[in-house]
Motif scaffolding. Structure first.
Motif, PDB file in Angstrom:
ATOM      1  N   UNK A  19       0.856  -1.181   0.000  1.00 24.69           N
ATOM      2  CA  UNK A  19       0.000   0.000   0.000  1.00 24.69           C
ATOM      3  C   UNK A  19       0.893   1.232   0.000  1.00 24.69           C
ATOM      4  N   UNK A  20       0.832   1.995  -1.072  1.00 29.88           N
ATOM      5  CA  UNK A  20       1.595   3.232  -1.177  1.00 29.88           C
ATOM      6  C   UNK A  20       0.697   4.386  -0.770  1.00 29.88           C
ATOM      7  N   UNK A  21       1.233   5.265   0.058  1.00 24.94           N
ATOM      8  CA  UNK A  21       0.434   6.391   0.524  1.00 24.94           C
ATOM      9  C   UNK A  21       1.280   7.619   0.781  1.00 24.94           C
ATOM     10  N   UNK A  22       0.598   8.721   1.012  1.00 22.26           N
ATOM     11  CA  UNK A  22       1.297   9.957   1.360  1.00 22.26           C
ATOM     12  C   UNK A  22       0.596  10.594   2.558  1.00 22.26           C
ATOM     13  N   UNK A  23       1.411  11.259   3.383  1.00 17.33           N
ATOM     14  CA  UNK A  23       0.938  11.756   4.667  1.00 17.33           C
ATOM     15  C   UNK A  23       1.468  13.156   4.936  1.00 17.33           C
ATOM     16  N   UNK A  24       0.679  13.949   5.648  1.00 12.57           N
ATOM     17  CA  UNK A  24       1.011  15.342   5.931  1.00 12.57           C
ATOM     18  C   UNK A  24       1.464  15.514   7.374  1.00 12.57           C
ATOM     19  N   UNK A  25       2.512  16.299   7.540  1.00 11.38           N
ATOM     20  CA  UNK A  25       2.926  16.772   8.859  1.00 11.38           C
ATOM     21  C   UNK A  25       2.608  18.264   8.844  1.00 11.38           C
ATOM     22  N   UNK A  26       1.560  18.634   9.584  1.00 12.02           N
ATOM     23  CA  UNK A  26       1.053  20.006   9.592  1.00 12.02           C
ATOM     24  C   UNK A  26       1.247  20.588  10.984  1.00 12.02           C
ATOM     25  N   UNK A  27       2.008  21.671  11.057  1.00 12.75           N
ATOM     26  CA  UNK A  27       2.260  22.323  12.348  1.00 12.75           C
ATOM     27  C   UNK A  27       1.396  23.563  12.502  1.00 12.75           C
ATOM     28  N   UNK A  28       0.950  23.766  13.724  1.00  5.90           N
ATOM     29  CA  UNK A  28       0.316  25.021  14.121  1.00  5.90           C
ATOM     30  C   UNK A  28       1.405  25.784  14.859  1.00  5.90           C
ATOM     31  N   UNK A  29       2.053  26.685  14.140  1.00  7.92           N
ATOM     32  CA  UNK A  29       3.243  27.349  14.672  1.00  7.92           C
ATOM     33  C   UNK A  29       2.983  28.145  15.942  1.00  7.92           C
ATOM     34  N   UNK A  30       1.806  28.707  16.075  1.00  7.38           N
ATOM     35  CA  UNK A  30       1.548  29.558  17.240  1.00  7.38           C
ATOM     36  C   UNK A  30       1.514  28.751  18.543  1.00  7.38           C
ATOM     37  N   UNK A  31       1.164  27.464  18.449  1.00  9.31           N
ATOM     38  CA  UNK A  31       1.115  26.631  19.650  1.00  9.31           C
ATOM     39  C   UNK A  31       2.148  25.502  19.617  1.00  9.31           C
ATOM     40  N   UNK A  32       2.878  25.373  18.504  1.00  8.68           N
ATOM     41  CA  UNK A  32       3.934  24.365  18.402  1.00  8.68           C
ATOM     42  C   UNK A  32       3.424  22.941  18.419  1.00  8.68           C
ATOM     43  N   UNK A  33       2.252  22.737  17.848  1.00 10.80           N
ATOM     44  CA  UNK A  33       1.664  21.393  17.835  1.00 10.80           C
ATOM     45  C   UNK A  33       1.457  20.908  16.412  1.00 10.80           C
ATOM     46  N   UNK A  34       1.332  19.591  16.284  1.00  9.36           N
ATOM     47  CA  UNK A  34       1.166  18.939  14.996  1.00  9.36           C
ATOM     48  C   UNK A  34      -0.244  18.345  14.917  1.00  9.36           C
ATOM     49  N   UNK A  35      -0.804  18.338  13.690  1.00  7.62           N
ATOM     50  CA  UNK A  35      -2.153  17.806  13.476  1.00  7.62           C
ATOM     51  C   UNK A  35      -2.119  16.285  13.382  1.00  7.62           C
ATOM     52  N   UNK A  36      -3.026  15.649  14.116  1.00  8.48           N
ATOM     53  CA  UNK A  36      -3.196  14.197  14.051  1.00  8.48           C
ATOM     54  C   UNK A  36      -4.666  13.875  13.799  1.00  8.48           C
ATOM     55  N   UNK A  37      -4.889  12.709  13.254  1.00  8.37           N
ATOM     56  CA  UNK A  37      -6.236  12.185  13.073  1.00  8.37           C
ATOM     57  C   UNK A  37      -6.455  11.133  14.154  1.00  8.37           C
ATOM     58  N   UNK A  38      -7.550  11.274  14.893  1.00 10.86           N
ATOM     59  CA  UNK A  38      -7.930  10.266  15.889  1.00 10.86           C
ATOM     60  C   UNK A  38      -9.162   9.553  15.353  1.00 10.86           C
ATOM     61  N   UNK A  39      -9.052   8.227  15.186  1.00 12.14           N
ATOM     62  CA  UNK A  39     -10.195   7.487  14.656  1.00 12.14           C
ATOM     63  C   UNK A  39     -11.147   7.077  15.777  1.00 12.14           C
ATOM     64  N   UNK A  40     -12.232   6.412  15.419  1.00  8.72           N
ATOM     65  CA  UNK A  40     -13.266   6.063  16.401  1.00  8.72           C
ATOM     66  C   UNK A  40     -12.757   5.076  17.456  1.00  8.72           C
ATOM     67  N   UNK A  41     -11.683   4.347  17.149  1.00  9.75           N
ATOM     68  CA  UNK A  41     -11.109   3.406  18.120  1.00  9.75           C
ATOM     69  C   UNK A  41     -10.105   4.081  19.050  1.00  9.75           C
ATOM     70  N   UNK A  42      -9.877   5.396  18.830  1.00  7.08           N
ATOM     71  CA  UNK A  42      -8.941   6.116  19.671  1.00  7.08           C
ATOM     72  C   UNK A  42      -7.497   6.012  19.219  1.00  7.08           C
ATOM     73  N   UNK A  43      -7.268   5.541  17.993  1.00  4.94           N
ATOM     74  CA  UNK A  43      -5.916   5.422  17.445  1.00  4.94           C
ATOM     75  C   UNK A  43      -5.539   6.696  16.701  1.00  4.94           C
ATOM     76  N   UNK A  44      -4.263   7.053  16.781  1.00  4.79           N
ATOM     77  CA  UNK A  44      -3.768   8.289  16.174  1.00  4.79           C
ATOM     78  C   UNK A  44      -2.910   8.005  14.943  1.00  4.79           C
ATOM     79  N   UNK A  45      -3.094   8.849  13.921  1.00  4.67           N
ATOM     80  CA  UNK A  45      -2.366   8.742  12.652  1.00  4.67           C
ATOM     81  C   UNK A  45      -2.072  10.152  12.142  1.00  4.67           C
ATOM     82  N   UNK A  46      -1.088  10.247  11.248  1.00  3.05           N
ATOM     83  CA  UNK A  46      -0.923  11.485  10.501  1.00  3.05           C
ATOM     84  C   UNK A  46      -2.018  11.567   9.456  1.00  3.05           C
ATOM     85  N   UNK A  47      -2.477  12.762   9.092  1.00  2.00           N
ATOM     86  CA  UNK A  47      -3.452  12.879   8.009  1.00  2.00           C
ATOM     87  C   UNK A  47      -2.852  12.349   6.713  1.00  2.00           C
ATOM     88  N   UNK A  48      -3.617  11.558   6.004  1.00  2.00           N
ATOM     89  CA  UNK A  48      -3.151  10.995   4.740  1.00  2.00           C
ATOM     90  C   UNK A  48      -3.695   9.600   4.554  1.00  2.00           C
TER      91      UNK A  48
END
Length: 145
Positions: A19-48
């Motif tokens: 499975x080939x895929x692409x994923x985003x690392x997106x920072x919110x510079x003002x708070x120094x945090x990165x965006x994650x996707x949390x699914x219904x099972x409570x698992x975390x992934x990068x968007x993509x």
């Protein structure tokens, strides 16, 4: 582009679905945090996610970010690629994930198409403790350098 590390263990005698895929690392510079996707099972992934037929890596990441977190993104820089062998807990199939990671800026927010996911902002070091896939953790650590 250099191919980067391999994560997970390739088991002998197992047929892996590539499975080939692409994923985003997106920072919110003002708070120094990165965006994650949390699914219904409570698992975390990068968007993509996985590339569809006749779709480029860049088109995939743009589509997936809109679907999962509702962001239109501007792709800034390729972090690199990494491979991970794993067994899905959902269907017990074995996968070989060939993933390409990009630092992206968000341009505009709208409602995500996939309502079952939640956008979560997290400090990068905390994110590396929460993410399911090792190659996603690798991407965050390599985005900080």
């Amino acid at each position: 582009m250099q191919t980067n590390p391999v994560f997970g263990v390739k088991k002998d005698g197992i047929e892996y679905v590539k499975r080939t895929g692409s994923y985003a690392v997106i920072y919110e510079d003002t708070i120094g945090e990165v965006a994650l996707v949390k699914n219904v099972k409570g698992h975390y992934f990068l968007p993509g996610g996985g590339i569809k037929e006749d779709e480029s890596l860049e088109e995939c990441i743009r589509r997936e970010c809109i679907e999962e977190i509702g962001f239109k993104v501007n792709i800034k820089k390729c972090i690199g690629s990494a491979i991970q062998y794993f067994q899905s807990p959902n269907n017990h199939k074995y996968y070989l994930s060939e993933a390409y990671f990009y630092i992206c800026d968000r341009e505009e927010q709208q409602n995500p198409a996939e309502k079952e996911n939640t956008l979560v902002w997290m400090k990068p070091i905390e994110a590396t403790k929460q993410l399911v896939h090792e190659h996603h953790k690798w991407a965050i650590l390599n985005s900080l350098t």
